[in-house]
Design a protein around this motif. Structure first.
Motif, PDB file in Angstrom:
ATOM      1  N   UNK A 153       0.820  -1.219   0.000  1.00 50.36           N
ATOM      2  CA  UNK A 153       0.000   0.000   0.000  1.00 50.36           C
ATOM      3  C   UNK A 153       0.847   1.259   0.000  1.00 50.36           C
ATOM      4  N   UNK A 154       0.282   2.322  -0.563  1.00 52.97           N
ATOM      5  CA  UNK A 154       0.980   3.609  -0.632  1.00 52.97           C
ATOM      6  C   UNK A 154       0.023   4.724  -0.220  1.00 52.97           C
ATOM      7  N   UNK A 155       0.512   5.649   0.586  1.00 53.33           N
ATOM      8  CA  UNK A 155      -0.290   6.785   1.008  1.00 53.33           C
ATOM      9  C   UNK A 155      -0.575   7.724  -0.149  1.00 53.33           C
ATOM     10  N   UNK A 156      -1.758   8.311  -0.164  1.00 52.44           N
ATOM     11  CA  UNK A 156      -2.142   9.172  -1.272  1.00 52.44           C
ATOM     12  C   UNK A 156      -1.225  10.394  -1.363  1.00 52.44           C
ATOM     13  N   UNK A 157      -0.675  10.840  -0.229  1.00 51.62           N
ATOM     14  CA  UNK A 157       0.258  11.978  -0.270  1.00 51.62           C
ATOM     15  C   UNK A 157       1.495  11.621  -1.083  1.00 51.62           C
ATOM     16  N   UNK A 158       1.993  10.391  -0.904  1.00 55.84           N
ATOM     17  CA  UNK A 158       3.145   9.952  -1.686  1.00 55.84           C
ATOM     18  C   UNK A 158       2.804   9.870  -3.167  1.00 55.84           C
ATOM     19  N   UNK A 202      15.602   9.678  -5.971  1.00 53.94           N
ATOM     20  CA  UNK A 202      15.877  10.727  -6.958  1.00 53.94           C
ATOM     21  C   UNK A 202      14.932  11.916  -6.789  1.00 53.94           C
ATOM     22  N   UNK A 203      13.710  11.636  -6.326  1.00 50.56           N
ATOM     23  CA  UNK A 203      12.736  12.709  -6.142  1.00 50.56           C
ATOM     24  C   UNK A 203      12.707  13.212  -4.705  1.00 50.56           C
ATOM     25  N   UNK A 204      13.548  12.617  -3.842  1.00 54.87           N
ATOM     26  CA  UNK A 204      13.633  13.022  -2.433  1.00 54.87           C
ATOM     27  C   UNK A 204      12.271  12.891  -1.737  1.00 54.87           C
ATOM     28  N   UNK A 205      11.649  11.731  -1.904  1.00 54.58           N
ATOM     29  CA  UNK A 205      10.342  11.461  -1.307  1.00 54.58           C
ATOM     30  C   UNK A 205      10.520  10.503  -0.129  1.00 54.58           C
ATOM     31  N   UNK A 241       6.501  15.080  -8.874  1.00 60.51           N
ATOM     32  CA  UNK A 241       7.958  14.990  -8.920  1.00 60.51           C
ATOM     33  C   UNK A 241       8.519  14.566 -10.268  1.00 60.51           C
ATOM     34  N   UNK A 242       7.775  13.733 -11.007  1.00 60.53           N
ATOM     35  CA  UNK A 242       8.288  13.254 -12.299  1.00 60.53           C
ATOM     36  C   UNK A 242       8.046  14.246 -13.426  1.00 60.53           C
TER      37      UNK A 242
END
Length: 473
Positions: free
Chosen positions: A181-186, A279-282, A193-194
């Motif tokens: 799972x991934x948080x919607x903020x990410x 690379x995107x500093x996330x 970022x891309x």
């Protein structure tokens, strides 16, 4: 930069738009029905609207040529349990051909993780769309996400329903399927970022949170956050059809979405390694933190978008604007006019109707109607509403859809998404210290007329009581 944003009224689109504006971009929003998009919320010089039907190639001519990049966020997962892949492929083909004639230097597509050997129809369709878009001349960046955790997301709301309603779950075996799972903020951070980032053009990247969990583990972690004790027993005898019905009746999801979700939940959704977040500093948000952030938004009445924003009734395919003019001929009407002591308080009651507030009178009868609708394959009452006090055109409201909501004009118009042998509208107007409440029903055939007369005594009882309660100071 000038950015084209498709799916601007969808769950991700509504959240991505403010993020793009915050970074100083100009955004052209593609919508199928401009009446579902409240442009007054955004600066006029930075946001514009284009009305487009991606299945009709001619309508894409209205897209501007002078764009720098485009986001493709068109999905049909909740639209049909049949071969929706053909619709998605046609939409992608039309978009690819049109975007090729613009100045766009990048196309960004949000897809789903599809690394398992056996894929669901939903994930196969996402991969097919990716292949179509990649075949065009505009460089494609694909972000493949797993389960998205955020306030209003289908996954979050389904987990919430299951955990908060069932102390003991007899669950299908797909609860042992692994996912990331991934948080919607990410998700929003990756999408922004891309943009015009040389590290991601072209390219395809799996995006997920820092943990690999089974659905069972996600449910138990959710329960722990909510301070609930839950027991889950997984049984191997539940067929996909039974699993779909189980998900449909227990949660607020539609049956069409339940079928597609069950088919996808049998597939492992785990990221292939990449270093895009570095690379995107996330900073990847752990699952439990994503759940807590979602509840923070809910408690603050800050839910920007919901999976229920997707239209669920075929009658709405012609768009909200085609239903705002309530028909007169060939219809049955129930009109109530009640004196109002305080117009402002009455309007506040109208704008808070449904959801946890309820319908002000005979709530148990509304509950029975919602249950009957659910049993008939409808949406029922469980969708609720995104915000306790605010409402906009296009929002879902229990088993209604908001067609028109302008507080300055003191008018709210709802359209029924419940299962009916016809079409129904419910309208509230306040003027000259009076509340005008009108229920309109356009029957379909003989059964529609029989339905109206059978329920007429209940309508007289419920609508009269509701109008009086709304008008009370």
């Amino acid at each position: 930069m000038k950015i084209l944003l498709t799916g601007a009224t969808g769950y991700i689109g509504r959240r991505l738009l403010p993020a793009l504006l915050e970074k100083g971009h100009e955004v052209v929003c593609c919508v199928r029905d401009r009446n579902r998009f409240d442009i007054s919320m955004y600066p006029k010089e930075k946001v514009s609207i284009v009305e487009v039907n991606f299945l009709d190639a001619d309508t894409l001519a209205s897209l501007p040529d002078d764009i720098d990049a485009a986001y493709y966020l068109i999905h049909s997962m909740s639209a049909s349990t049949g071969d929706f892949s053909a619709l998605e492929a046609a939409s992608a083909e039309n978009f690819k051909n049109r975007i090729a004639a613009t100045h766009a230097k990048q196309l960004i597509y949000l897809s789903g993780i599809s690394n398992d050997v056996t894929l669901s129809k939903h994930l196969k369709s996402r991969r097919q769309v990716e292949d179509i878009l990649a075949a065009g001349p505009v460089p494609l960046t694909t972000l493949r996400a797993g389960i998205i955790v955020g306030s209003g997301s289908a996954s979050f709301e389904i987990i919430r329903d299951l955990v908060e309603k069932l102390p003991l779950m007899i669950a299908p075996r797909w609860l042992n399927t692994k996912t990331q799972p991934i948080g919607v903020r990410n998700v929003i951070e990756f999408l922004t970022g891309v943009l015009h980032n040389s590290n991601a053009i072209p390219g395809a990247f799996d995006i997920g949170g820092p943990e690999v969990l089974t659905y069972k583990e996600m449910l138990l972690k959710f329960a722990r956050i909510r301070g609930l004790k839950r027991k889950i027993t997984v049984v191997p005898v539940m067929t996909p059809r039974l699993s779909s019905y189980w998900l449909y009746f227990v949660t607020s999801t539609s049956y069409k979405l339940a079928v597609n979700l069950v088919n996808s939940m049998k597939v492992e959704v785990i990221c292939r390694e990449n270093d895009l977040e570095k690379k995107l500093n996330i900073r990847l948000i752990p699952y439990e933190d994503a759940v807590k952030q979602a509840f923070d938004k809910i408690e603050q009445q800050g839910v920007l978008s919901s999976w229920t924003d997707a239209l669920s009734d075929h009658g709405l395919e012609k768009g909200v604007s085609g239903l705002i003019e309530v028909p007169v001929f060939g219809c049955f009407h129930d009109r109530k006019v009640v004196d109002v002591a305080d117009e402002e308080k009455t309007l506040n009651k109208i704008w808070s109707i449904g959801g946890k507030t309820g319908w002000y009178y005979a709530g148990w009868l509304w509950g029975i109607r919602g249950l009957l609708d659910k049993m008939a394959g409808g949406v029922g009452l469980r969708r609720g509403r995104k915000n306790k006090n605010e409402i906009s055109a296009g929002d879902s409201l229990d088993f209604w859809r908001v067609l028109y909501a302008v507080k300055e004009e003191k008018r709210l118009l709802l359209y029924a998404e419940m299962k009916l042998p016809g079409e129904a509208w419910l309208e509230f107007r306040v003027r000259d210290k009076k509340l005008y409440q009108t229920a309109t029903f356009r029957p379909l055939g003989l059964w529609g007329r029989i339905y109206w007369y059978l329920l007429l005594p209940f309508h007289l009882f419920i609508f009269r009581g509701m109008a009086k309660r709304i008008a009370q100071p």
